[in-house]
Design an enzyme around this catalytic site. Structure first.
Site, PDB file in Angstrom:
ATOM      1  N   HIS A 180       0.849  -1.203   0.000  1.00  0.00           N
ATOM      2  CA  HIS A 180       0.000   0.000   0.000  1.00  0.00           C
ATOM      3  C   HIS A 180       0.883   1.252   0.000  1.00  0.00           C
ATOM      4  CE1 HIS A 180      -3.133  -2.611   2.265  1.00  0.00           C
ATOM      5  NE2 HIS A 180      -3.655  -2.350   1.071  1.00  0.00           N
ATOM      6  N   SER A 230      -2.998  -7.810   2.678  1.00  0.00           N
ATOM      7  CA  SER A 230      -3.324  -7.750   4.110  1.00  0.00           C
ATOM      8  C   SER A 230      -3.779  -9.126   4.602  1.00  0.00           C
ATOM      9  CB  SER A 230      -4.441  -6.732   4.348  1.00  0.00           C
ATOM     10  OG  SER A 230      -4.033  -5.459   3.932  1.00  0.00           O
ATOM     11  N   LYS A 232     -18.082  -7.017   8.134  1.00  0.00           N
ATOM     12  CA  LYS A 232     -16.790  -7.704   8.236  1.00  0.00           C
ATOM     13  C   LYS A 232     -16.255  -7.634   9.654  1.00  0.00           C
ATOM     14  CE  LYS A 232     -13.819  -7.968   4.161  1.00  0.00           C
ATOM     15  NZ  LYS A 232     -12.793  -7.226   3.430  1.00  0.00           N
ATOM     16  N   ARG A 253      -1.680  -5.969  -8.517  1.00  0.00           N
ATOM     17  CA  ARG A 253      -0.438  -6.730  -8.308  1.00  0.00           C
ATOM     18  C   ARG A 253      -0.218  -7.763  -9.397  1.00  0.00           C
ATOM     19  NH1 ARG A 253      -2.726  -8.026  -2.513  1.00  0.00           N
ATOM     20  NH2 ARG A 253      -4.446  -8.205  -3.975  1.00  0.00           N
TER      21      ARG A 253
END
Ligand code: PNS
Length: 164
Positions: free
Chosen positions: A17, A132, A41, A94
């Site tokens: 990040h 993450s 979440k 990515r």
């Protein structure tokens, strides 16, 4: 004045990040790092904890020509981006596997708000596998996070584990 929103969960922020934020600073005068408030979440860190950690780790990469601000939002990202008078949404890609989901989101966001562009940026290859989710998994199974997150984040993760 070019303003971008860099949205995400940042649970926790990774070196990937930070790499995207540093690259984004070459294109924008201001980047708002916007943490999504996701009521369903169950996050590892609370919004307040993520916000504080982001503020700490952004200090060393802050540059005079690009202001970095941390905020949180709920609801539609494009509504938040409009309210912040942002020109663009920054997202990191990515690998090809990220592309399909990111393309869907970018096209939906464009449909909802044609005036806001999505800018995809590639992190350094070193971070191409860092997420993450994997950071949390490696940590919970006792692996080292050296080079994957700033030392402060690993310390906060250890402290969190101790206090739980
Ligand atoms: O880092 P993440 O968790 O992959 O980030 C996902 C995020 C926050 C960018 C995405 O879930 C989002 O924008 N949520 C806000 C709700 C929204 O606008 N949904 C429609 C997007 S197409």
């Amino acid at each position: 004045m070019r303003r971008a929103i860099y949205p995400g969960s940042f649970d926790p922020v990774t070196n990937g990040h930070l790499d995207i934020i540093e690259r984004g600073c070459k294109l924008f005068d201001e980047i708002i790092i916007a943490i999504l408030v996701h009521p369903e979440k169950k996050p590892f860190f609370s919004i307040e904890e993520r916000r504080d950690m982001l503020e700490q780790v952004l200090k060393p990469i802050q540059q005079p020509q690009c202001s970095l601000r941390v905020d949180s939002f709920d609801g539609l990202l494009v509504h938040y981006a409009l309210a912040q008078k942002a020109d663009a949404i920054v997202r990191g890609i990515r690998a090809i596997s990220d592309y399909e989901y990111e393309l869907q989101m970018a096209l939906m966001n464009r449909r909802l708000e044609p005036g806001i562009e999505t800018v995809f940026m590639m992190p350094a290859e070193t971070y191409s596998y860092v997420s993450s989710r994997l950071v949390k998994e490696v940590f919970q199974l006792g692996g080292t996070l050296d080079g994957l997150v700033p030392p402060l984040i690993e310390e906060r993760m250890k402290a969190k584990l101790r206090s739980s």
